[in-house]
Enzyme design. Sequence first.
Site, PDB file in Angstrom:
ATOM      1  N   GLY A   1      69.998  -2.302-113.989  1.00  0.00           N
ATOM      2  CA  GLY A   1      69.177  -2.198-115.207  1.00  0.00           C
ATOM      3  C   GLY A   1      67.963  -3.094-115.099  1.00  0.00           C
ATOM      4  O   GLY A   1      68.076  -4.240-114.657  1.00  0.00           O
TER       5      GLY A   1
ATOM      6  N   ASP B   1      74.935  -8.151-111.544  1.00  0.00           N
ATOM      7  CA  ASP B   1      76.173  -8.252-110.757  1.00  0.00           C
ATOM      8  C   ASP B   1      76.364  -7.060-109.821  1.00  0.00           C
ATOM      9  O   ASP B   1      76.834  -7.224-108.692  1.00  0.00           O
ATOM     10  CB  ASP B   1      77.391  -8.474-111.663  1.00  0.00           C
ATOM     11  CG  ASP B   1      77.614  -7.339-112.647  1.00  0.00           C
ATOM     12  OD1 ASP B   1      76.669  -6.559-112.883  1.00  0.00           O
ATOM     13  OD2 ASP B   1      78.728  -7.231-113.172  1.00  0.00           O
TER      14      ASP B   1
ATOM     15  N   ASP C   1      75.304 -12.518-117.443  1.00  0.00           N
ATOM     16  CA  ASP C   1      76.729 -12.463-117.118  1.00  0.00           C
ATOM     17  C   ASP C   1      77.015 -12.888-115.678  1.00  0.00           C
ATOM     18  O   ASP C   1      77.952 -12.401-115.058  1.00  0.00           O
ATOM     19  CB  ASP C   1      77.256 -11.035-117.355  1.00  0.00           C
ATOM     20  CG  ASP C   1      76.494  -9.994-116.547  1.00  0.00           C
ATOM     21  OD1 ASP C   1      75.466 -10.345-115.944  1.00  0.00           O
ATOM     22  OD2 ASP C   1      76.935  -8.843-116.506  1.00  0.00           O
TER      23      ASP C   1
ATOM     24  N   ARG D   1      76.800  -5.068-121.856  1.00  0.00           N
ATOM     25  CA  ARG D   1      77.888  -4.527-121.016  1.00  0.00           C
ATOM     26  C   ARG D   1      79.174  -5.256-121.359  1.00  0.00           C
ATOM     27  O   ARG D   1      79.607  -5.173-122.500  1.00  0.00           O
ATOM     28  CB  ARG D   1      77.546  -4.657-119.527  1.00  0.00           C
ATOM     29  CG  ARG D   1      78.348  -3.669-118.683  1.00  0.00           C
ATOM     30  CD  ARG D   1      77.997  -3.777-117.227  1.00  0.00           C
ATOM     31  NE  ARG D   1      76.681  -3.266-116.947  1.00  0.00           N
ATOM     32  CZ  ARG D   1      76.408  -1.972-116.734  1.00  0.00           C
ATOM     33  NH1 ARG D   1      77.364  -1.088-116.783  1.00  0.00           N
ATOM     34  NH2 ARG D   1      75.190  -1.587-116.466  1.00  0.00           N
TER      35      ARG D   1
HETATM   36  O1  F6P Z   1      73.100  -4.379-117.461  1.00  0.00           O
HETATM   37  C1  F6P Z   1      72.045  -4.206-118.352  1.00  0.00           C
HETATM   38  C2  F6P Z   1      72.400  -3.176-119.403  1.00  0.00           C
HETATM   39  O2  F6P Z   1      71.306  -3.017-120.265  1.00  0.00           O
HETATM   40  C3  F6P Z   1      73.679  -3.456-120.181  1.00  0.00           C
HETATM   41  O3  F6P Z   1      73.467  -4.378-121.223  1.00  0.00           O
HETATM   42  C4  F6P Z   1      74.044  -2.070-120.644  1.00  0.00           C
HETATM   43  O4  F6P Z   1      75.440  -1.968-120.852  1.00  0.00           O
HETATM   44  C5  F6P Z   1      73.612  -1.203-119.495  1.00  0.00           C
HETATM   45  O5  F6P Z   1      72.641  -1.933-118.769  1.00  0.00           O
HETATM   46  C6  F6P Z   1      73.044   0.130-119.889  1.00  0.00           C
HETATM   47  O6  F6P Z   1      72.789   0.840-118.727  1.00  0.00           O
HETATM   48  P1  F6P Z   1      71.958   2.195-118.688  1.00  0.00           P
HETATM   49  O7  F6P Z   1      70.516   1.855-118.938  1.00  0.00           O
HETATM   50  O8  F6P Z   1      72.193   2.715-117.333  1.00  0.00           O
HETATM   51  O9  F6P Z   1      72.477   3.050-119.793  1.00  0.00           O
END
Ligand code: F6P
Length: 323
Positions: free
Chosen positions: A11, A103, A130, A172
């Site tokens: 992300g 991560d 995290d 997350r």
């Molecule tokens: O890891 C960053 C994050 O924004 C999390 O907070 C969230 O759960 C996830 O990515 C969302 O991912 P995506 O943009 O793939 O839906």
Amino acid sequence: MKNIGILTSGGDSPGMNAAIRAAVRTSVYHDLDVFGIRRGYQGMIEGDIFRMQTTDVSNIIQRGGTILKTARSKEFMTDAGMQKAYEQLQKHNIEALVLIGGDGTFRGAAHFFEKYTIPAVGIPGTIDKDLVGTDFTIGFDTAVNTAVEAIDKIRDTAEAHDRLFVVEVMGRDAGYIALYSGIACGAEDILIPEQHTDINAVLDRIDFDERRKKTVHIIVVSEHDDFGGAKEVKDSITARFPLLDVRACLLGHIQRGGSPSQADRVLASRLGFAAVNALVTGITQVMAGVINDKVVFTPFVEIVKDGSYVNKDMLEMIRVLSS
Ligand code: F6P
């Protein structure tokens, strides 16, 4: 070492561009040739690699997103994908890597480096905060500020209507965005995955507030709280208090965008600079972080192994301050 590759993965987070800028300029300072790898590990597999100059990173320190683009690559998790990625690095004579991500990025890196030897240093870029090995991750401060601004606005309309709001924030499996934004907004309740949510206790607190005629009640819930998200919490409230006017609001991806805060720009600049300097001096297979205002390096294997934890003092504090 002559050629260095830089990528962003997972992300995106506000401040990634500032980290790219710092890594590119520090590389140029050391007379290294810099290669941008677009779309993270997927771009590495596909050879989406281009030469970068110092001017390519002009005017990006203030921009959200990532000029290198990003992706979550399933193919890189396979032996065949890793093999292709390695071949592309060889083809472009890339001898070292700067990896900016969360991560998943470092898990991918750890698997890759079990098979292939290539010096690499990581930079923690994720809004979730995290990761062990750093007090803050790049993007967290901006994401929390975005959430705070939104929740303050929600409080205005909540007060105007005497409404109860359940606001869901990202994170997350980590509750830090909920914890920090909830504290900063004076939320009446904060629900995070690190602490079991007793929904009856949450409902009792609403009941208590109703009896003492507290008109605004804002609950900030992290997206992966063990009880559920904003919808599940709202449904439970409505089931017990059918007459209450309740709304659920998901802040969603607005938390990932926007111009990075000063804190994220400075952190990203320090870590981009530190990561390249580390590679130049032979420090590798580590993530650069800042702990107690000092740059530290933590091996990838430790980053992958340990999750972060929430400070128990803060959990106690929210119970007192929200009453
Ligand atoms: O890891 C960053 C994050 O924004 C999390 O907070 C969230 O759960 C996830 O990515 C969302 O991912 P995506 O943009 O793939 O839906």
